[in-house]
Design an enzyme around this catalytic site. Sequence first.
Site, short mmCIF file in Angstrom:
data_model
loop_
_atom_site.label_atom_id
_atom_site.label_comp_id
_atom_site.label_asym_id
_atom_site.label_seq_id
_atom_site.Cartn_x
_atom_site.Cartn_y
_atom_site.Cartn_z
N CYS A 266 72.60 22.57 -17.19
CA CYS A 266 71.96 23.59 -18.02
C CYS A 266 72.46 24.99 -17.64
CB CYS A 266 70.44 23.51 -17.84
SG CYS A 266 69.57 24.70 -18.87
N CYS B 141 66.98 29.16 -14.02
CA CYS B 141 65.61 29.00 -13.50
C CYS B 141 65.69 28.57 -12.02
CB CYS B 141 64.87 27.95 -14.30
SG CYS B 141 65.09 28.14 -16.08
N CYS C 144 64.82 24.96 -10.71
CA CYS C 144 65.24 23.76 -11.44
C CYS C 144 66.48 23.07 -10.88
CB CYS C 144 65.46 24.11 -12.91
SG CYS C 144 65.73 22.63 -13.91
N CYS D 209 57.11 11.79 -23.82
CA CYS D 209 57.72 13.13 -23.83
C CYS D 209 59.20 13.03 -23.47
CB CYS D 209 57.07 14.02 -22.78
SG CYS D 209 55.31 14.13 -22.96
N CYS E 299 56.40 13.99 -27.94
CA CYS E 299 56.49 15.35 -27.42
C CYS E 299 57.94 15.56 -27.01
CB CYS E 299 55.59 15.48 -26.20
SG CYS E 299 55.74 17.07 -25.37
N CYS F 125 52.33 22.65 -26.27
CA CYS F 125 52.10 22.26 -24.88
C CYS F 125 52.76 23.35 -24.04
CB CYS F 125 52.75 20.90 -24.61
SG CYS F 125 52.78 20.44 -22.88
N ARG G 150 46.93 19.45 -17.94
CA ARG G 150 47.66 18.35 -17.29
C ARG G 150 48.01 18.66 -15.84
NH1 ARG G 150 52.23 17.17 -20.46
NH2 ARG G 150 50.76 16.08 -21.78
N1 SAM Z 1 65.03 23.06 -20.59
C1 SAM Z 1 63.77 23.06 -21.16
C2 SAM Z 1 62.92 24.25 -20.79
O1 SAM Z 1 63.17 24.86 -19.78
O2 SAM Z 1 61.98 24.54 -21.52
C3 SAM Z 1 62.99 21.79 -20.94
C4 SAM Z 1 63.01 21.08 -19.63
S1 SAM Z 1 62.30 21.95 -18.28
C5 SAM Z 1 62.76 20.94 -16.93
C6 SAM Z 1 60.58 21.75 -18.48
C7 SAM Z 1 59.67 22.40 -17.49
O3 SAM Z 1 59.63 21.66 -16.29
C8 SAM Z 1 59.99 23.80 -17.05
O4 SAM Z 1 59.59 24.76 -17.96
C9 SAM Z 1 59.22 23.92 -15.73
O5 SAM Z 1 57.93 24.44 -15.99
C10 SAM Z 1 59.11 22.47 -15.26
N2 SAM Z 1 59.89 22.25 -14.03
C11 SAM Z 1 61.23 22.23 -13.95
N3 SAM Z 1 61.62 22.04 -12.68
C12 SAM Z 1 60.50 21.93 -11.93
C13 SAM Z 1 60.25 21.75 -10.55
N4 SAM Z 1 61.23 21.64 -9.65
N5 SAM Z 1 58.97 21.68 -10.13
C14 SAM Z 1 57.96 21.80 -11.01
N6 SAM Z 1 58.14 21.98 -12.33
C15 SAM Z 1 59.39 22.06 -12.80
FE1 SF4 Z 2 67.51 24.56 -17.93
FE2 SF4 Z 2 65.91 23.67 -15.99
FE3 SF4 Z 2 65.60 26.13 -16.90
FE4 SF4 Z 2 64.95 24.03 -18.48
S1 SF4 Z 2 63.99 24.62 -16.57
S2 SF4 Z 2 66.09 25.86 -19.07
S3 SF4 Z 2 66.51 22.55 -17.81
S4 SF4 Z 2 67.42 25.34 -15.84
#
Ligand code: SAM
Ligand code: SF4
Length: 395
Positions: free
Chosen positions: A56, A60, A63, A100, A131, A191, A263
């Site tokens: 990606c 973030c 992530c 989901c 979802c 959500c 949740r």
């Molecule tokens: N890429 C999309 C986005 O960011 O909206 C969808 C997937 S993203 C992994 C979905 C959510 O998972 C993120 O918005 C974050 O809140 C949560 N998330 C991601 N990595 C995480 C982590 N290491 N621990 C807890 N929550 C996490």
């Molecule tokens: Fe990409 Fe992870 Fe951020 Fe979602 S949370 S936009 S998968 S880097």
Amino acid sequence: MKDLNIKNDWTVLELQNLYDLPFNDLLWKSHELHRKYHNPNEIQISTLMSIKTGGCPEDCKYCSQSIRYDTDINLEKTLPLIDIIKQAKDAKESGATRFCMGAAWRNLTQSNLKKVKEMVKEVKSLGLETCVTLGMLSDTQAQELKEVGLDYYNHNLDTSEEYYKKVVTTRTYQDRLDTLQHVRDAGVKVCSGGILGLGEGNIDRIKLIQVLANLNDHPESVPINRLVKVEGTPYFDNFEVDEFDFIRVIALARIAMPKSYVRLSAGRDTMNEQMQALCFFAGANSVFYGEELLTTKNSTIAHDRELLKKLKINTMRDSTDVDVDKKTKKLKDIGDQIVGNYKKERVRLVAYSQGIEKEIIRCKNNSKTNRLEYFQDYASSFEEYFGSLKNRFNV
Ligand code: SAM
Ligand code: SF4
Ligand code: DTB
């Protein structure tokens, strides 16, 4: 009549005052509301599947899937439809009512939209709620997803607007809010929640709840994640979130958004049973079920079953709800027909309708095993009464 518990004008001070209450007072308040709007002994379960993993472009800092960090995940292209259908079938068999699908995309491209629409159609045809979480969406993309029957779109605000800038630099808070608006406008359920453990302060957690609760309509589902620390990400060494603070945030979400499903999301596999039980007491009524989240471990199914058994918590089965809803609608239709035709019966019918509303709430609060039976008893007597009216008036 306006429900005074549902409001969209929360001030930071109001929420801060709730958050700062003695722990027992806060939990008492949140649990009271929880009981009023939900069955306290029932949770909704969703299963999560990563349909496209890693690579990606966003940054973030929490992530594992960001291309900017050196993490140990298996990169995967968009999975074929057949794999998704198989996993959705398994999820349904293990009791999930919602499936989901998550993709590591910054935003949705038109070619990916086409694929996702097929996935939504197929999963939906299995009788599961759908979802997806796919990054940013335009208004027309949201509408197209609605047209194929998408139920929910997950898009988290994660934290306060101020702190967000420290967590992600490749998009803005406003981008997130815009996508949420597109989803809402298209008629797809929202959500949206956050993560605790990003190094934020309690004030950021309170402000996150404020933004979510002050949206025109509360999100139907509010995931609260505890950071899963992934080696290679900038937040790997973050401090642990204080467990009582985590429970307080769940309670605050429940009070600020009484009707929403809150949740208990990522991070459950490192929470002990007692902590999860307190989260359920404070107002959490949904979890992710299944051995994996997107790239990290979840609590195991065996462990979850054991915990729910110990707590005597049932999982929501949509078939029961669908049956109850169908029957209610049928009864209401007959009622409307008679009320419309014969005004003099109106008073008795109104009393009957109020009776049935109460019975629905009562049976929804009853345990899963006998609620349908209970509802059906009442519904048959209601139907009998209507039958006699229909005969009397030749409807
Ligand atoms: N890429 C999309 C986005 O960011 O909206 C969808 C997937 S993203 C992994 C979905 C959510 O998972 C993120 O918005 C974050 O809140 C949560 N998330 C991601 N990595 C995480 C982590 N290491 N621990 C807890 N929550 C996490
Ligand atoms: Fe990409 Fe992870 Fe951020 Fe979602 S949370 S936009 S998968 S880097
Ligand atoms: C949400 O709030 N949490 C889920 C879901 N929405 C998509 C994701 C959790 C991801 C946890 C880290 C991982 O497994 O990569």
